[in-house]
Design a protein around this motif. Structure first.
Motif, PDB file in Angstrom:
ATOM      1  N   TYR A   1       0.893  -1.054   0.146  1.00 12.12           N
ATOM      2  CA  TYR A   1       0.170  -0.094   0.039  1.00 12.12           C
ATOM      3  C   TYR A   1       1.120   1.237  -0.143  1.00 12.12           C
ATOM      4  CZ  TYR A   1      -4.797  -2.047  -0.035  1.00 12.12           C
ATOM      5  OH  TYR A   1      -5.412  -2.650   0.007  1.00 12.12           O
ATOM      6  N   VAL A   2       2.154   1.359   0.673  1.00 15.73           N
ATOM      7  CA  VAL A   2       2.526   2.339   0.735  1.00 15.73           C
ATOM      8  C   VAL A   2       3.296   2.548  -0.846  1.00 15.73           C
ATOM      9  CG1 VAL A   2       5.545   2.946   1.265  1.00 15.73           C
ATOM     10  CG2 VAL A   2       3.678   1.908   2.638  1.00 15.73           C
ATOM     11  N   GLY A   3       4.056   1.574  -1.512  1.00 14.54           N
ATOM     12  CA  GLY A   3       4.147   1.347  -3.184  1.00 14.54           C
ATOM     13  C   GLY A   3       3.460   2.229  -3.229  1.00 14.54           C
ATOM     14  N   ILE A   4       1.665   1.710  -3.801  1.00 13.04           N
ATOM     15  CA  ILE A   4       0.850   2.087  -4.159  1.00 13.04           C
ATOM     16  C   ILE A   4       0.714   4.365  -4.331  1.00 13.04           C
ATOM     17  CG2 ILE A   4      -2.250   2.184  -4.357  1.00 13.04           C
ATOM     18  CD1 ILE A   4      -2.040  -0.532  -3.159  1.00 13.04           C
ATOM     19  N   VAL A   5       0.978   4.705  -2.949  1.00  7.34           N
ATOM     20  CA  VAL A   5       1.023   5.684  -3.070  1.00  7.34           C
ATOM     21  C   VAL A   5       2.249   6.823  -2.972  1.00  7.34           C
ATOM     22  CG1 VAL A   5       0.865   7.541  -0.660  1.00  7.34           C
ATOM     23  CG2 VAL A   5      -0.193   5.776  -1.429  1.00  7.34           C
ATOM     24  N   CYS A   6       3.584   5.285  -2.721  1.00  2.00           N
ATOM     25  CA  CYS A   6       4.150   6.555  -3.973  1.00  2.00           C
ATOM     26  C   CYS A   6       4.895   6.363  -5.345  1.00  2.00           C
ATOM     27  CB  CYS A   6       5.224   5.970  -2.806  1.00  2.00           C
ATOM     28  SG  CYS A   6       4.950   6.230  -1.017  1.00  2.00           S
ATOM     29  N   ILE A   7       4.305   5.290  -6.079  1.00  2.05           N
ATOM     30  CA  ILE A   7       4.757   4.720  -7.370  1.00  2.05           C
ATOM     31  C   ILE A   7       3.296   4.132  -8.144  1.00  2.05           C
ATOM     32  CG2 ILE A   7       6.194   3.044  -8.654  1.00  2.05           C
ATOM     33  CD1 ILE A   7       7.633   2.156  -6.065  1.00  2.05           C
ATOM     34  N   VAL A   8       2.535   4.068  -7.590  1.00  2.00           N
ATOM     35  CA  VAL A   8       1.411   4.132  -8.760  1.00  2.00           C
ATOM     36  C   VAL A   8       0.586   5.249  -9.237  1.00  2.00           C
ATOM     37  CG1 VAL A   8      -0.774   2.557  -8.917  1.00  2.00           C
ATOM     38  CG2 VAL A   8       1.589   1.440  -8.266  1.00  2.00           C
TER      39      VAL A   8
ATOM     40  N   PHE B   1      -7.361  -1.504  -9.840  1.00  2.00           N
ATOM     41  CA  PHE B   1      -8.286  -1.499  -7.847  1.00  2.00           C
ATOM     42  C   PHE B   1      -7.114  -0.341  -7.154  1.00  2.00           C
ATOM     43  CE2 PHE B   1      -6.950  -3.065  -3.619  1.00  2.00           C
ATOM     44  CZ  PHE B   1      -7.676  -2.903  -2.948  1.00  2.00           C
ATOM     45  N   PRO B   2      -6.471  -0.354  -7.362  1.00  2.00           N
ATOM     46  CA  PRO B   2      -4.952   1.031  -6.906  1.00  2.00           C
ATOM     47  C   PRO B   2      -5.647   2.260  -7.014  1.00  2.00           C
ATOM     48  CG  PRO B   2      -3.849  -0.377  -7.716  1.00  2.00           C
ATOM     49  CD  PRO B   2      -5.112  -1.391  -8.179  1.00  2.00           C
ATOM     50  N   ALA B   3      -6.800   2.782  -8.615  1.00  2.00           N
ATOM     51  CA  ALA B   3      -7.288   3.877  -8.227  1.00  2.00           C
ATOM     52  C   ALA B   3      -8.447   4.167  -7.370  1.00  2.00           C
ATOM     53  CB  ALA B   3      -8.011   3.491 -10.362  1.00  2.00           C
ATOM     54  N   ILE B   4      -8.913   2.847  -6.696  1.00  2.00           N
ATOM     55  CA  ILE B   4     -10.429   2.893  -6.015  1.00  2.00           C
ATOM     56  C   ILE B   4     -10.195   3.228  -5.013  1.00  2.00           C
ATOM     57  CG2 ILE B   4     -12.324   1.461  -5.301  1.00  2.00           C
ATOM     58  CD1 ILE B   4     -11.915   0.024  -7.912  1.00  2.00           C
ATOM     59  N   PHE B   5      -8.506   2.442  -4.296  1.00  2.00           N
ATOM     60  CA  PHE B   5      -7.688   3.358  -3.364  1.00  2.00           C
ATOM     61  C   PHE B   5      -7.663   4.293  -2.481  1.00  2.00           C
ATOM     62  CE2 PHE B   5      -3.560   2.952  -0.881  1.00  2.00           C
ATOM     63  CZ  PHE B   5      -4.974   3.220   0.100  1.00  2.00           C
TER      64      PHE B   5
END
Length: 279
Positions: free
Chosen positions: A65-72, A113-117
């Motif tokens: 989840y940290v990677g999603i915020v920082c990278i995705v 899914f990362p976009a929904i998060f």
């Protein structure tokens, strides 16, 4: 599930962009566009950890989840021009979410899914086709909260117990009520009833979201980007309170209808080609 669906003429509002990537989708909207290769055959019985509580899982969950915020997040903006609309619907209704919520969305691209998060800003647990957990995406799906849907009654007991625990902790749940992902598909496809039975069972509000599309322009067009740009729209929460003297089945179908109609409206669809019911 039905094998055939009655279609209508698909009518959208002026200015609604419909991508055409030349993809031939199956006739049945419940049929996967692509089937993942099974790499990790799995026994979903015999003490399978549907809700993994190990230290490794918790650590990797937080790390991803940290990677999603920082990278995705940045990559979503660069690659898809992702815009999010409707967060005010979350802020003004936040009291409804004291016991959690269930989000639903059309399933249209690999990073949805990362976009929904990114839009909801809550970790979520979500049901996923069992074959996805046996594919190359196994780790990402499991570590982000994916819980496989087994095909046996014994497995389903473990699946239901996992979501009972998720709800007991007032966590958020996400469901893609379309049966599978169709890449950048514009109509909203029929919905499987399971998501709405889950909302009814746990008495949690449903938050409808829908991806709509924008034509690639400017630098995107200059660099030959073929896929559409994306807007994720957040709708008004739908109350799980059955105050309409309906039976359980009637009310779950009512919830499904309400979510589908909101998503059509947010996507600029005046008459959808597909029916609401997918089962």
């Amino acid at each position: 599930m039905p094998e055939t669906f009655e279609k209508k003429e698909h009518i959208v509002k002026p200015g609604v962009y419909i991508p055409d990537l030349g993809i031939e989708f199956p006739e049945n909207p419940n049929t996967p566009w692509i089937q993942p290769e099974v790499i990790y055959p799995t026994d979903f019985e015999n003490d399978y950890p549907f809700l993994d509580k190990s230290f490794k899982h918790r650590f990797m969950n937080n790390l991803i989840y940290v990677g999603i915020v920082c990278i995705v997040y940045p990559l979503q903006a660069l690659r898809y021009g992702l815009k999010i609309k409707g967060r005010k619907n979350l802020r003004k209704n936040r009291k409804m979410f004291k016991n959690g919520a269930l989000t639903v969305c059309n399933h249209v691209y690999r990073w949805d899914f990362p976009a929904i998060f990114q839009a909801i800003r809550h970790k979520m647990w979500y049901p996923v086709r069992a074959v996805q957990v046996e594919s190359k995406d196994k780790n990402f799906i499991r570590f982000t909260g994916g819980i496989p849907i087994p095909s046996t009654l014994a497995g389903l007991r473990g699946f239901n117990k996992a979501f009972d625990e998720v709800h007991a902790k007032k966590r958020w749940i996400h469901v893609f009520p379309e049966a599978c992902r169709w890449e950048f598909y514009e109509p909203v496809r029929p919905f499987i009833i399971g998501a709405f039975k889950m909302a009814y069972r746990y008495e949690i509000p449903i938050i409808p979201l829908v991806f709509s599309y924008r034509e690639p322009k400017g630098l995107y067009k200059l660099f030959g980007v073929k896929h559409p740009l994306l807007t994720l729209n957040i709708g008004e929460p739908i109350s799980p309170v059955n105050d309409k003297e309906m039976s359980k089945n009637e009310f779950c179908n009512y919830l499904r209808q309400q979510a589908h109609e909101q998503m059509e409206k947010m996507a600029g669809i005046e008459q959808n080609m597909w029916p609401v019911e997918g089962d």
